[in-house]
Design a protein around this motif. Structure first.
Motif, short mmCIF file in Angstrom:
data_model
loop_
_atom_site.label_atom_id
_atom_site.label_comp_id
_atom_site.label_asym_id
_atom_site.label_seq_id
_atom_site.Cartn_x
_atom_site.Cartn_y
_atom_site.Cartn_z
N ALA A 1 55.44 -69.30 23.13
CA ALA A 1 54.41 -69.37 24.16
C ALA A 1 54.62 -70.64 24.96
N GLY A 2 54.38 -70.55 26.26
CA GLY A 2 54.64 -71.71 27.09
C GLY A 2 53.68 -71.82 28.26
N SER A 3 53.59 -73.04 28.78
CA SER A 3 52.76 -73.32 29.94
C SER A 3 53.47 -74.36 30.79
N THR A 4 53.51 -74.13 32.11
CA THR A 4 54.18 -75.06 33.03
C THR A 4 53.18 -75.57 34.05
N LEU A 5 53.13 -76.89 34.17
CA LEU A 5 52.27 -77.55 35.16
C LEU A 5 53.14 -77.92 36.36
N HIS A 6 52.80 -77.38 37.53
CA HIS A 6 53.57 -77.64 38.75
C HIS A 6 52.87 -78.69 39.60
#
Length: 396
Positions: free
Chosen positions: A349-354
Motif C-alpha cells: 500500500a502506498g501514498s504519494t504527496l505531490h
C-alpha cells in the motif's frame, strides 16, 4: 492370736498381688501414671491391625491434630452458602439450579462483604433484590426470580485495617445459578438481532445462555439452513456462557442462531449477525522516499510512503508537511497492489504527496503515518528548497 494370723496372711497376699502386677507391666503404677503425660513416640505405637496394637488415648488425639494440620484449606466458595431455611445452610458448589419464581437467599461470611450479580439484575431487578450487612456476614435476598436472573453470583470479603480496606483473595465465593423456566429455555433478551464482529485474531462469544443446564443446545446457520459443527477446538459450548468461536474465519460470517431442546420444547435464541473483520498480525512499518532531497524554488517534487502487509488489510496514510503552515492543501494519490516477496504474497500500500511549484516554506521534514487495525507506524524524510544558483550574464 487367730486375728493376728489372719492379718499377717492378708498382708502377704496383698504384697504378692502387687509384685505380680509389677512384673506383668514392667513398671510401677506411679510410673505408668507419669507416662500418660508424655507424648508417645511413633515407634512405640503398633500399626492398626497388629496383635495387641490398641492405641492409647494420647495417640488418638495426636493423630486428630495431625489430620487437621494436614487437611487442605477450605475452597474459596466455602464463605458463600445457600440458606435453605431457619438455621439450615448448604455450601454452594460450582453451580446450582432453582425454579423460576422461587426465592433465593445467600449468605457470605466476612465483616466487609461486596456482592456481584448478573447485569440484568443490577439494571432491572433492584426492586426484587435486597442486600443486608451484619457484623460477621452479609445476606443477599431475591424474590420473584425469573429466568433472566440466571448468571453468576459472587461475593468477596475485604480485610480492613486502620480504616483502609484491601480485597482478600483467599476469601471469595461464587456460584452460577440457573433459574429454570418451563416456558423459556434461553435467558430472555430484548434483542432479536445482534451484530457481532468476528475478529480474525481473537475468539468471539455468542452468548446464548440457557436457563436449564439439561437443555441440549446446537448452533445453526440461517442461510443456507444447516447445523454448524461444534468440535470443541474451533468452536466449543459452555452451558454457562454459550458458543465460543476460537478460530474465526470468513466462512462463518452471516446469520447464526442457537437451538435448545428439552423434552418436547424447542426454542431458538437471538440471531447473531456475524461480520468478519480480518486483523493484521502487526502494525505497518512504512518507508518514505522523496523524488529529490534538494529542489529549487518553483520546481515540482513528490514524497512517497509505502507499507508492506497482508493481503486485504486496509492501510490509512496521514501526512504532516511544512506546507501546512502556509495553508497549502495536500495533493495526495494512493494505491494498493499485490506483490510477491520471498515466496510470500503480500500487499503493498502506498501514498504519494505531490508538491507543485515549491516555495521556501515547503522546506523541512515530511512525516508519513501508516495505520491499520493493529497500530500505527511512522517514517520521516527531509526536503530542502533552495534558490537557483544560476546567475544571468550582465548586458554588454
Amino acid at each position: 492370736m487367730v486375728s493376728r494370723a489372719c492379718c499377717w496372711l492378708s498382708w502377704c497376699l496383698l504384697i504378692s498381688v502387687i509384685s505380680a502386677e509389677v512384673q506383668e507391666h514392667g513398671r510401677t503404677p506411679k510410673a505408668q501414671k507419669k507416662r500418660g503425660f508424655k507424648a508417645a513416640s511413633p515407634g512405640e505405637v503398633k500399626p492398626p491391625g497388629a496383635p495387641g496394637g490398641k492405641k492409647p488415648e494420647a495417640d488418638l488425639s495426636q493423630k486428630t491434630l495431625q489430620m487437621e494440620a494436614a487437611a487442605p484449606s477450605l475452597p474459596a466458595s466455602s464463605i458463600l452458602t445457600l440458606v435453605l431455611g431457619r438455621g439450615r445452610f448448604q455450601k454452594v458448589g460450582d453451580s446450582l439450579s432453582l425454579r423460576a419464581g422461587d426465592p433465593l437467599e445467600l449468605r457470605c461470611r466476612g465483616k466487609v462483604v461486596h456482592w456481584r450479580v448478573p447485569v440484568y439484575l443490577e439494571e432491572e431487578g433492584k426492586e426484587r433484590l435486597r442486600i443486608k450487612h451484619f457484623s460477621r456476614h452479609s445476606q443477599l435476598q431475591l424474590v420473584n426470580s425469573t429466568g433472566a436472573d440466571t448468571g453468576e453470583y459472587s461475593c468477596w470479603a475485604q480485610h480492613c485495617q486502620d480504616g483502609e480496606g484491601a480485597e482478600d483473595e483467599a476469601r471469595q465465593g461464587k456460584t452460577f445459578i440457573f433459574f429454570t423456566d418451563p416456558e423459556e429455555l434461553f435467558v430472555p433478551t430484548e434483542d432479536y438481532y445482534k451484530v457481532v464482529q468476528l475478529h480474525s485474531h481473537q475468539p468471539v462469544l455468542l452468548p446464548c445462555q440457557v436457563t436449564n443446564p439439561l437443555a441440549h443446545v446446537t448452533l445453526h446457520r440461517e442461510f443456507p439452513p444447516e447445523e454448524v459443527p461444534v468440535d470443541g477446538i474451533d468452536i466449543s459450548f459452555d452451558v454457562k456462557k454459550g458458543f465460543t468461536i476460537h478460530r474465526p474465519r470468513a466462512s462463518l460470517a452471516g446469520a447464526l442462531f442457537c437451538l435448545a431442546s428439552l423434552g418436547g420444547l424447542r426454542q431458538i435464541s437471538t440471531k447473531y449477525m456475524l461480520i468478519y473483520i480480518k486483523y493484521p498480525s502487526s502494525s505497518p512499518k512504512p518507508t518514505i522516499q522523496a523524488s529529490a532531497t534538494s529542489v529549487q524554488l518553483g520546481e515540482n517534487f513528490s514524497v512517497t510512503c509505502t507499507a508492506l502487509g497482508e493481503p486485504d488489510i486496509a492501510v490509512d496514510f496521514i501526512w504532516e508537511h511544512p506546507g501546512q503552515k502556509l495553508g497549502r492543501p495536500p495533493y495526495v494519490s494512493e494505491w494498493a497492489s499485490v506483490v510477491r516477496q520471498e515466496g510470500q504474497v503480500q500487499q503493498e500500500a502506498g501514498s504519494t504527496l505531490h508538491v507543485e511549484e515549491a516555495r521556501a516554506g515547503d522546506s523541512g521534514i515530511y512525516t508519513c503515518r501508516a495505520t491499520n487495525l493493529q497500530g500505527t507506524g511512522t517514517a520521516t524524510t527531509h526536503v530542502r528548497v533552495t534558490r537557483s544558483s544560476h546567475v544571468s550574464p550582465a548586458p554588454s
